[in-house]
Write a protein that holds these residues in place. Sequence first.
Motif, PDB file in Angstrom:
ATOM      1  N   LEU A   1       0.859  -1.192   0.000  1.00 10.26           N
ATOM      2  CA  LEU A   1       0.000   0.000   0.000  1.00 10.26           C
ATOM      3  C   LEU A   1       0.888   1.233   0.000  1.00 10.26           C
ATOM      4  O   LEU A   1       1.807   1.351   0.819  1.00 10.26           O
ATOM      5  N   LYS A   2       0.591   2.138  -0.909  1.00 15.87           N
ATOM      6  CA  LYS A   2       1.328   3.399  -0.982  1.00 15.87           C
ATOM      7  C   LYS A   2       0.326   4.542  -0.996  1.00 15.87           C
ATOM      8  O   LYS A   2      -0.616   4.557  -1.799  1.00 15.87           O
ATOM      9  N   ARG A   3       0.545   5.507  -0.123  1.00 10.13           N
ATOM     10  CA  ARG A   3      -0.406   6.620   0.042  1.00 10.13           C
ATOM     11  C   ARG A   3       0.316   7.949  -0.180  1.00 10.13           C
ATOM     12  O   ARG A   3       1.395   8.177   0.366  1.00 10.13           O
ATOM     13  N   SER A   4      -0.284   8.815  -0.992  1.00  6.80           N
ATOM     14  CA  SER A   4       0.279  10.136  -1.269  1.00  6.80           C
ATOM     15  C   SER A   4      -0.836  11.167  -1.218  1.00  6.80           C
ATOM     16  O   SER A   4      -2.017  10.828  -1.106  1.00  6.80           O
ATOM     17  N   VAL A   5      -0.475  12.444  -1.300  1.00  8.28           N
ATOM     18  CA  VAL A   5      -1.447  13.526  -1.185  1.00  8.28           C
ATOM     19  C   VAL A   5      -1.142  14.597  -2.221  1.00  8.28           C
ATOM     20  O   VAL A   5      -0.016  14.684  -2.721  1.00  8.28           O
TER      21      VAL A   5
END
Length: 495
Positions: A469-473
């Motif tokens: 899982l990779k989360r960015s904004v």
Amino acid sequence: MKKIHSLARTSPEEQGVSSDAVLAFLQAAEREKLGLHGFMLLRHGAVIAEGWWEPYASHRPHMLFSLTKSFTSTAVGFGVDEGLLSVDDSVVSFFPEAVPDKVDGRLAAMRVKDLLTMSVGHAKPIMGSEWRQTSGDWAGYFLEKPMDHEPGTKFMYNSGATYMLSAIMQRVTGQRLLDYLRPRLFAPLGIEAAAWDTCPSGVNTGGWGLSLTTEDLARFGLLYLQRGVWNGKRILSEQWIDEATSRQIDSGDKGQSDSQMGYGYQFWRGRHGTYRADGAFGQFCIVMPEQKAVIAIYGGLQKMQAVLDLLWTHLLPDMRRDTLPKDDVGHRRLADKLKSLQLANKNGTAKSAESAASIASINGLRYQMEENADHVSEIAFNFDDNGCTFTLTDHRGEHAVRCGIGAWVEGSTSMTGNELHHQYQPARMKVAACGVWEDESTFAMMWCFAETPFIDRVICLFSGSAVSLKRSVNVNSTAMERPEIYGTAVIGEER
């Protein structure tokens, strides 16, 4: 709260602006991927264009960040008008119990005006992220900061200065800023201000913490354009309007960007005789006195000057003194564009045959995550005919986000996000979310926290029993992505 003075709506041409010019601005903003969320243009007191990028909407409040500062300045203006204080009053005079034993002569000389003009004499500012980690007496914390310059001599943007204005107003009124402004500003303008962040001592933060709608901002700008008069009644003195919005101190090295045109009382001066209230990540309330115009913008962007450049390129030259001939075709093109605004990428395709097989293999499974910096212990995916419920468990508890497949689904969540969200972590946030299978092994979600500028992109990659899982904004004051995390399905449990 009922809007007691409804804003008129007309075509741009009726107010001397071409629909094509407004359309050109919107197209340029999208072409440059600036990340606007809401837009409202007023001329001669009438709304001539308004639109929101789905899932942002007209009724939603949006975080103002430092645009809040101009509301704090306005509260001080009311206090000055009512004789409660003067801009020449000494700051330490309001906090006798918090004054250090040894008072620096420069601290003793600091005035309310120095707070208003961001010239308190500190070489290093106290910004919101520092304040939010400070427990105890914020006023005392500010007064103990070493002085580096004579107050009133050097501009240094400083949220601590605005907090002190709020604390002073609470001292002289016996009310929090929000309560003081309700009958004086918010109620007359028909603005519903539900809450304002407070410090541990119960003082409104002053420099940030308000959330308002786009139209609320437009109304605030219109009050200033009308020099303190609303619906035929004066509510704020013309003298304060003049002082607050005029150049009180240099704000840069005499460059040509709008941020270097000078600073007033918590208002920025701009090019072309304009002034504005603004906040991080693209929150704007721009007043154009010579053109009799107000522009309110909400966004999630890093390039704030780029928005102003487009306004001056596309809209400013097109603002004529007289009405323009009716242009039904141009107006229709603009209206169609304003109704169809949406975020640049919402992962929007329907479920495919390949993804159906992927869903069957992971639906209902829990994934145990390896040790990671975000303390995520488990994630899970539960699909049904209408979408997916994604669940994440971390040190704060269990958090769920409901996603549509190729369509936005609105809800609320307690999902952890402070590291990506400028260190903001409310207990619950409104969220609109959607997801799509980019291929048979990649499920991508967008979480739009639709009362903030923050839009998270979450990429989940499956390989056998493993997941990453990779989360960015889209915007942040620090890193814009978190380290990728990895996990393994818990096999053998009931689904």
